[in-house]
Design a protein around this motif. Structure first.
Motif, PDB file in Angstrom:
ATOM      1  N   ILE A  14       1.068  -0.831   0.150  1.00  0.00           N
ATOM      2  CA  ILE A  14      -0.022  -0.080   0.367  1.00  0.00           C
ATOM      3  C   ILE A  14       0.507   1.140  -0.208  1.00  0.00           C
ATOM      4  O   ILE A  14       0.549   1.590  -0.829  1.00  0.00           O
ATOM      5  N   SER A  15       2.207   1.372   0.504  1.00  0.00           N
ATOM      6  CA  SER A  15       2.851   2.253   0.787  1.00  0.00           C
ATOM      7  C   SER A  15       3.827   2.710  -0.575  1.00  0.00           C
ATOM      8  O   SER A  15       3.431   3.607  -1.405  1.00  0.00           O
ATOM      9  N   GLU A  16       3.685   1.681  -0.914  1.00  0.00           N
ATOM     10  CA  GLU A  16       4.163   2.193  -3.010  1.00  0.00           C
ATOM     11  C   GLU A  16       3.198   2.374  -3.835  1.00  0.00           C
ATOM     12  O   GLU A  16       3.530   3.567  -4.484  1.00  0.00           O
ATOM     13  N   MET A  17       1.058   2.003  -3.418  1.00  0.00           N
ATOM     14  CA  MET A  17       1.005   2.643  -4.486  1.00  0.00           C
ATOM     15  C   MET A  17       0.256   4.403  -3.766  1.00  0.00           C
ATOM     16  O   MET A  17       0.568   4.865  -4.463  1.00  0.00           O
ATOM     17  N   HIS A  18       0.039   4.729  -2.467  1.00  0.00           N
ATOM     18  CA  HIS A  18       0.495   6.149  -1.882  1.00  0.00           C
ATOM     19  C   HIS A  18       1.571   6.783  -3.093  1.00  0.00           C
ATOM     20  O   HIS A  18       1.795   8.218  -3.090  1.00  0.00           O
ATOM     21  N   SER A  19       3.189   6.043  -3.322  1.00  0.00           N
ATOM     22  CA  SER A  19       3.947   6.504  -3.469  1.00  0.00           C
ATOM     23  C   SER A  19       4.609   7.063  -5.357  1.00  0.00           C
ATOM     24  O   SER A  19       4.237   8.005  -5.376  1.00  0.00           O
ATOM     25  N   LYS A  25       2.148   9.590   2.832  1.00  0.00           N
ATOM     26  CA  LYS A  25       2.024   7.926   3.282  1.00  0.00           C
ATOM     27  C   LYS A  25       1.060   7.400   4.084  1.00  0.00           C
ATOM     28  O   LYS A  25       0.050   8.508   4.811  1.00  0.00           O
ATOM     29  N   PRO A  26       0.563   6.319   3.846  1.00  0.00           N
ATOM     30  CA  PRO A  26      -0.756   6.156   4.206  1.00  0.00           C
ATOM     31  C   PRO A  26      -0.781   5.454   5.953  1.00  0.00           C
ATOM     32  O   PRO A  26       0.324   5.442   6.825  1.00  0.00           O
ATOM     33  N   VAL A  34      -8.188   6.334   0.645  1.00  0.00           N
ATOM     34  CA  VAL A  34      -7.461   7.301  -0.191  1.00  0.00           C
ATOM     35  C   VAL A  34      -8.363   8.432  -0.856  1.00  0.00           C
ATOM     36  O   VAL A  34     -10.079   8.278  -0.883  1.00  0.00           O
ATOM     37  N   ASP A  35      -8.587   9.806  -0.421  1.00  0.00           N
ATOM     38  CA  ASP A  35      -9.601  10.747  -1.156  1.00  0.00           C
ATOM     39  C   ASP A  35      -8.948  11.164  -2.812  1.00  0.00           C
ATOM     40  O   ASP A  35      -8.373  11.213  -2.911  1.00  0.00           O
ATOM     41  N   LEU A  36      -9.865  10.468  -3.194  1.00  0.00           N
ATOM     42  CA  LEU A  36     -10.084  10.029  -5.167  1.00  0.00           C
ATOM     43  C   LEU A  36      -9.261  12.109  -5.310  1.00  0.00           C
ATOM     44  O   LEU A  36      -9.128  12.050  -6.560  1.00  0.00           O
ATOM     45  N   SER A  37      -9.772  12.524  -4.759  1.00  0.00           N
ATOM     46  CA  SER A  37      -9.459  14.147  -5.573  1.00  0.00           C
ATOM     47  C   SER A  37      -8.477  14.727  -5.360  1.00  0.00           C
ATOM     48  O   SER A  37      -8.307  15.676  -6.084  1.00  0.00           O
ATOM     49  N   LYS A  38      -8.116  13.769  -4.557  1.00  0.00           N
ATOM     50  CA  LYS A  38      -6.251  14.719  -3.952  1.00  0.00           C
ATOM     51  C   LYS A  38      -5.003  13.985  -4.812  1.00  0.00           C
ATOM     52  O   LYS A  38      -4.544  14.111  -4.462  1.00  0.00           O
ATOM     53  N   ILE A  39      -5.738  12.809  -5.991  1.00  0.00           N
ATOM     54  CA  ILE A  39      -4.695  12.326  -6.635  1.00  0.00           C
ATOM     55  C   ILE A  39      -4.704  13.179  -8.062  1.00  0.00           C
ATOM     56  O   ILE A  39      -5.634  13.441  -8.222  1.00  0.00           O
TER      57      ILE A  39
END
Length: 306
Positions: A14-19, A25-26, A34-39
């Motif tokens: 999950i950490s890699e996904m966040h990166s 970081k989670p 995860v707030d999708l609007s922050k991506i």
């Protein structure tokens, strides 16, 4: 020169996904909210096709632009939910003006390892549905799902204590059970379109047994049927259960028995000849299926009919 096939990029943690998504970081290594609007959408050829090593539950709203899964473009309307399980390949193409709002719950299998949910999560068939078979929520359903997601988010953002994992797993299980209910509602509210699929299934099976496909390919499989109907195997079986109470495999067996009865009453073929004509490799398998469905053997049926 043959073009090399694109190898999906495996995201293990999950950490890699966040990166990769360029978000903070989670707060927990095995679960994330995860707030999708922050991506921020960015383009990386390596990420056009990815495989997650965990479960994801997404509720998407207000999507603009186009997103491509496999060969099909898909438009996300208000209150659309999608589900992914570990090992699924996700191929996407996102346009420059893409924007999406909503939330994504990410669950590593190890997070639920010591709970009943670790075994039961395999019973939620929608984790293997195609993206085009997403769950469309009514306004009331959306409010309910959003409420549960907020509870999960609140627990995720709180200080971890001895009860944190128990509470989060309980909320996750509640969320999945509601989604099960809402999918069943969707099968019923879309009954007209689903009845069309049922008709197509019946025609497909009839054509299969009337043609030389049985001799060429043997008995039709659930994978073949779902592929021909352009739906995922689990979605088709769940849809058929909601309409008829029977899975795709049951419908295939019913067609085999129907055809077998026709041959038993209109021809003098031996049971072995009939079994091979219906696509069975061994006559014993045909005998066993026929008796399990009719409570009599093929020869007993022929005798009673005569």
């Amino acid at each position: 020169m043959k073009k090399e096939a694109h190898i999906p990029y495996l995201i293990r943690s999950i950490s890699e996904m966040h990166s990769l998504l360029r978000i903070p970081k989670p707060q927990h290594p095995l679960v994330s909210f995860v707030d999708l609007s922050k991506i921020t959408c960015h383009f990386d050829d390596n990420l056009k096709s990815v495989v997650y090593d965990f479960y994801t539950v997404c509720i998407k709203k207000g999507f603009t632009g186009k997103m491509k899964y496999g060969q099909n473009y898909y438009d996300f309307d208000e209150g659309v939910m999608t589900f992914m399980s570990p090992g699924q390949v996700i191929s996407t193409e996102v346009s420059v003006d893409s924007a999406v709002y909503g939330a994504m719950l990410v669950i590593h299998p190890d997070f639920i390892q010591n709970y009943a949910l670790a075994k039961n999560i395999k019973d939620y068939g929608y984790f293997s549905y195609a993206v085009s078979e997403a769950l469309h929520l009514s306004e009331k359903e959306q409010e309910m799902i959003t409420g549960i997601m907020k509870n999960i988010e609140q627990e995720y953002c709180s200080s971890i204590d001895a009860f944190s994992q128990d509470v989060m797993v309980s909320h996750i299980e509640l969320l999945l059970n509601y989604c099960n209910r809402f999918y069943n509602r969707q099968f019923l509210t879309r009954k007209s379109a689903n009845n069309t699929i049922l008709t197509q299934l019946e025609n497909l099976l009839s054509d299969y047994f009337e043609s030389d496909k049985v001799q060429q390919f043997g008995l039709p499989t659930v994978a073949y049927i779902s592929d021909e109907l352009n739906v995922s195997p689990n979605y088709l079986s769940d849809l058929l259960r909601s309409l008829t109470g029977q899975s795709t495999q049951h419908h295939i067996h019913n067609k085999i028995i129907e055809k077998a009865k026709e041959l038993l009453t209109t021809t003098s073929l031996s049971v072995s000849e009939m079994a091979y004509q219906l696509g069975f490799e061994y006559p014993q398998s045909f005998n066993k299926l026929f008796k399990s469905k009719t409570n009599v053997s093929p020869l007993e049926f022929r005798s009673s009919f005569n």
